[in-house]
Structures are given as structure tokens and as C-alpha cells.
Design an enzyme around this catalytic site. Structure first.
Site: not given
Length: 503
Positions: A202, A237, A294
Site C-alpha cells: 500500500e 501501532h 468484534r
């Protein structure tokens, strides 16, 4: 309709306790599971029944899906709530639950599989014209071919594991010279972490904000979004501070992102609570990142601004009930913040810390919520995630939510281990955060261990007082500039004296 009368929570700690409390309010009998390390945990004492499922290691206890289903059959359990982490996004486990004739409080295994693989998720949302980050939309293993694609996309690029999460199997590549080495490292890490070496490329979005949209769907085709959460304050992250709503979204952009999030959920026939994650660049363009199938750690901030109990909504959907509201019925009220209180040392690269909670006193008062699973005298186990608690504050606006968070941090007394409380105070008083001018590079750009070096009591208090004064005065001058000043001669509060041992 499938009435749930007895619910097993296949998790531990604060999220297990959180789910158990909502179930109790709904009149549902509860069962907790625990490892030998968690024998005296709060969620074990709170549930109506509790069963040990194995030794401390997760693979021998909380990840034993077969053992958990066995417990359900022995105790006459109707449904399983997985919380988050562990088996919560394991499609194989969800399928086992269904095949055992039990209700899985979460989406279908098919939706999990589709969204659990980032590449299949991209393919699924293409038909809905969801904005995607430029790059490949299929796995690639041919290094020369991948390098050519990277050059066409333009450096810097990001190599990501298709089955990944939490920053594992992810590599930033700044130029062609380092591409081959970084791609091989990403593949190796993906194999090690997920057993799947598939990677894709990406365009690396520089200076992005991490914005996620909470969605909720039922089994009757109704899907709504519950607005956004700003999750840009991260280390490795992984999120540390979240807030709702974001300080940068306009009503128009919020509506557009919400529509896209609903379409993502529609692409996989989603039922239950889920989160669609986006990157927002400095020009306010947004790109679909992934969907988490979730309940999220940060769901309390959404609950605070919407007035909904997401766990109860999950259970209602699992019982086959239609949503009791439409998109038009939902609105944002106030502002909420969440600080994840980790047993980590921010002065040592946020490395986990272990030990005993020698002192553990929760903050209280208006607009303060603490979701935790510990009490004074308990040990922080080495086997699991080092999060101690989620400290949540709510206010009429962002300024009040921040002011309450600063007060709550000061009142929160924890000794015996290092925590991220001091880091939270640093972030909340930093001009970039107060002004709303920050992105996922906040720690890299603004933080170093020296920022948390011990200071004189009234200097630390003065900094907090200056920040509060700047926010609450609501003058017309830029907030970032207002916070930069210092307040001389500030008194040291009683809470500060107690925590610093000042007399």
C-alpha cells in the site's frame, strides 16, 4: 427468537467483568472461565459460576476452544461471549460454537473470514466504491514484481501481512534500495505471527489520523453506525488514548465516513457490533483500512456519547432481535476520552512491567468511569496483555472531558509498578493534542523519555493548571498558544502531595 438464559464469557480481566455486568442487568445467568493464574481474579468472583480451564499460558487455557465448549455443555450454557482478543475473531471457534448448538455473541464465521483477511476485505468492499489506499489488492510474493509495483505506487510504501494485526508483519519502505530486505522481513514475521506469509503493498500515507467507525447490525438487514472514534495516539501501532467524537471531522465528512462504514458491514452481511477503520490524510481524504469483527477495547467512549450499552446490544442481536433504533434516532452528546492504563514503562520504550499493585485507588467523581479487573494487592501476571484498566472520562465538550481526565489521572493512585498514567498526562497537556493538531506520529514527533523525568511538585501542577485554564477560558486565541504559558506559584493539591510524598 433465541432467548439467552445462561452466558459464558470466554475471556478474562476487565472485559470479562464488563460483559458479566451487562448480562446480570439483563437477568442472564453467567459463567466465567479462568486459568490457574487468574484463580482469584475479580471476574471469577463476580460470575454466578466459574470453571478453571487450564494452566496460565493462553494456549493451554483461554485459547482452548474445545474445553470451553465442553464446559458449556456441562453447565447448560446457551451462549458464549468472546470479549476481545483470544478467540474473539477466530472463525473456526465461532463455527465450533454454532455446530455445538450454542449462540456465538458476535458475527458469523463467514463475515469473520471475509474481513479477517485484509485482501478479501478489499475485494468485498470494491462493489460499494469504498475509498482504498493505492496499492495491490492481492497477495504478492514475487520480489522483483513487487518492487516494480512499489515504484509505480511511489515511495514511501507499506508492506503489510494480509492476515496481520497489531503492527506485526508490517514494514515501511522509504526507497527501492531497501525494498527486498524489508519485504523478506515482513514475510518472515507474518509467517511467525500468523502462519501465513501473504503480504501486499500500500502507499504509505504520511501523517495520517486513525479514525474508526462503530457499526451495529442485526440479523434482519438493519445496519447503523454509532459515529467515530479518534485513535491516533499510538505506540507500536497500538492505541493508547482514544476519544469520541474526533476533533477534526465535519458533519459532512462524518456522514460520508459513516455511510461507507455501513456499506463495509453490508458487504459481509454483518450482524453484531464491529468497527470499520480508516486512515484520514492531511487533506481530509479517507481510506478504508480494515474491519474488526468484534467489540473494541475503546467501545466505552462510544457508549458515553450515544448512551447505548454495546454489550447489551450484542446480546440482543445474538438473540435474533431487530435493532430498536434507526440511524435517524442516533446523535452525539458530549465528548469522551479513554486512556489505556498499561503496566508499562514509558521511559523505557513502553516495555511491560510486572509486580504487585502495592497501592491501587481508583479515581471517582462526575464523568469518570474505570473499567478494570484488579484491586490492591493483586499481581500483574506475565502471561497476558499488560493493560490494567481503561480510564474513561465524559464531559459536555472536549475541554471538560480533558479537564476531568487530568483530574482522574491525578487521583488514580498506583504504586508497585510503572504505568502509562504519566504519559497520559503529558499527552493531554501537550499543545498539539489540546489544539487537535496531531496524527499517528505523535510519539515520534513529540515524546521522549526525558519528557517524564521527575519535576518539582509545583512545576508539574503548574503545567496542568495552565492547560486547564487555557481550555476552560475558551478565549478566541488559538488553544495551542494558550497552553504554552506557565502559571506561577500554583498550589500543590492534596492528591499531588499524597502521590509525591510532599508534606
Amino acid at each position: 427468537m433465541k432467548k439467552i438464559t445462561k452466558l459464558l464469557v470466554a475471556n478474562r480481566g476487565e472485559i470479562a467483568l464488563r460483559v458479566l455486568r451487562s448480562a446480570k442487568e439483563m437477568g442472564i445467568a453467567t459463567v466465567a472461565i479462568y486459568s490457574e493464574a487468574d484463580r482469584n481474579a475479580l471476574h471469577v468472583r463476580y460470575a454466578d459460576e466459574a470453571v478453571c480451564v487450564g494452566p496460565p499460558a493462553s494456549k493451554d487455557s483461554y485459547l482452548r476452544g474445545d474445553k470451553i465448549i465442553e464446559v458449556c455443555k456441562e453447565l447448560g450454557v446457551d451462549a458464549i461471549h468472546p470479549g476481545y482478543g483470544f478467540l474473539s475473531e477466530n472463525a473456526g471457534f465461532a463455527r465450533m460454537v454454532r455446530e455445538a448448538g450454542l449462540i456465538f455473541v458476535g458475527p458469523s464465521p463467514e463475515a469473520m473470514e471475509m474481513m479477517g483477511d485484509k485482501l478479501s476485505a478489499k475485494q468485498a468492499v470494491k462493489a460499494y466504491n469504498i475509498p482504498l489506499v493505492p496499492g495491490t489488492d492481492e497477495a504478492i510474493s514475487d520480489v522483483p514484481a513487487a518492487k516494480q509495483i512499489a515504484q509505480e505506487v511511489g515511495f514511501p510504501i507499506l508492506i503489510k501481512a494480509s492476515a496481520g494485526g497489531g503492527g506485526k508483519g508490517m514494514r515501511i519502505v522509504n526507497d527501492a534500495a531497501e525494498f527486498e530486505e524489508q519485504m523478506q522481513l515482513a514475510i518472515n514475521e507474518a509467517v511467525s505471527a500468523f502462519g501465513d506469509g501473504a503480504v501486499f503493498i500500500e502507499k504509505f500515507v504520511t501523517g495520517p489520523r486513525h479514525i474508526e467507525i462503530q457499526v451495529l447490525g442485526d440479523e434482519h438487514g438493519n445496519i447503523v453506525h454509532l459515529f467515530e472514534r479518534e485513535c491516533s495516539i499510538q505506540r507500536r501501532h497500538q492505541k493508547v488514548i482514544e476519544e469520541a467524537p474526533s476533533s477534526v471531522l465535519t458533519p459532512e465528512l462524518r456522514a460520508e465516513m459513516g455511510r461507507c462504514a455501513v456499506d463495509v458491514a453490508r458487504a459481509c452481511n454483518y450482524a453484531g457490533a464491529g468497527t470499520v477503520e480508516f486512515l484520514l490524510d492531511d487533506k481530509r481524504n479517507f481510506y478504508f483500512l480494515e474491519m474488526n469483527t468484534r467489540l473494541q477495547v475503546e467501545h466505552p467512549v462510544t457508549e458515553q456519547i450515544t448512551g447505548l450499552d454495546l454489550v447489551k446490544e450484542q446480546i440482543k442481536v445474538a438473540q435474533g432481535e431487530p435493532l430498536a433504533f434507526s440511524q435517524e434516532d442516533l446523535s452525539i452528546t458530549g465528548h469522551a476520552l479513554e486512556l489505556r492504563v498499561y503496566a508499562e514503562d514509558p521511559q523505557n520504550n513502553f516495555l511491560p512491567d510486572i509486580g504487585t499493585l502495592s497501592t491501587y485507588v481508583r479515581p471517582q467523581g462526575p464523568g469518570v468511569r474505570v473499567d478494570d479487573g484488579f484491586e490492591q494487592g493483586m499481581d500483574i501476571p506475565i502471561y497476558y496483555d499488560p493493560m490494567i484498566a481503561k480510564l474513561v472520562t465524559f464531559g459536555a465538550d472536549r475541554a471538560e472531558a480533558i479537564a476531568r481526565m487530568l483530574r482522574a489521572i491525578e487521583e488514580y493512585q498506583i504504586t508497585g509498578i510503572e504505568t502509562t498514567l504519566g504519559f497520559g498526562r503529558y499527552v493531554l497537556t501537550h499543545p498539539a493534542f489540546v489544539s487537535g493538531d496531531f496524527d499517528t506520529n505523535f510519539i515520534k514527533d513529540h515524546f521522549s523519555p526525558a519528557n517524564l523525568a521527575p519535576t518539582a511538585p509545583n512545576e508539574a501542577t503548574a503545567k496542568v493548571a495552565a492547560a486547564l485554564g487555557a481550555m476552560l477560558l475558551e478565549t478566541k486565541k488559538p488553544k495551542a498558544a494558550a497552553v504554552a504559558g506557565e502559571t506561577a506559584g500554583a498550589e500543590v493539591s492534596g492528591w499531588r502531595r499524597n502521590r509525591l510524598g510532599v508534606r
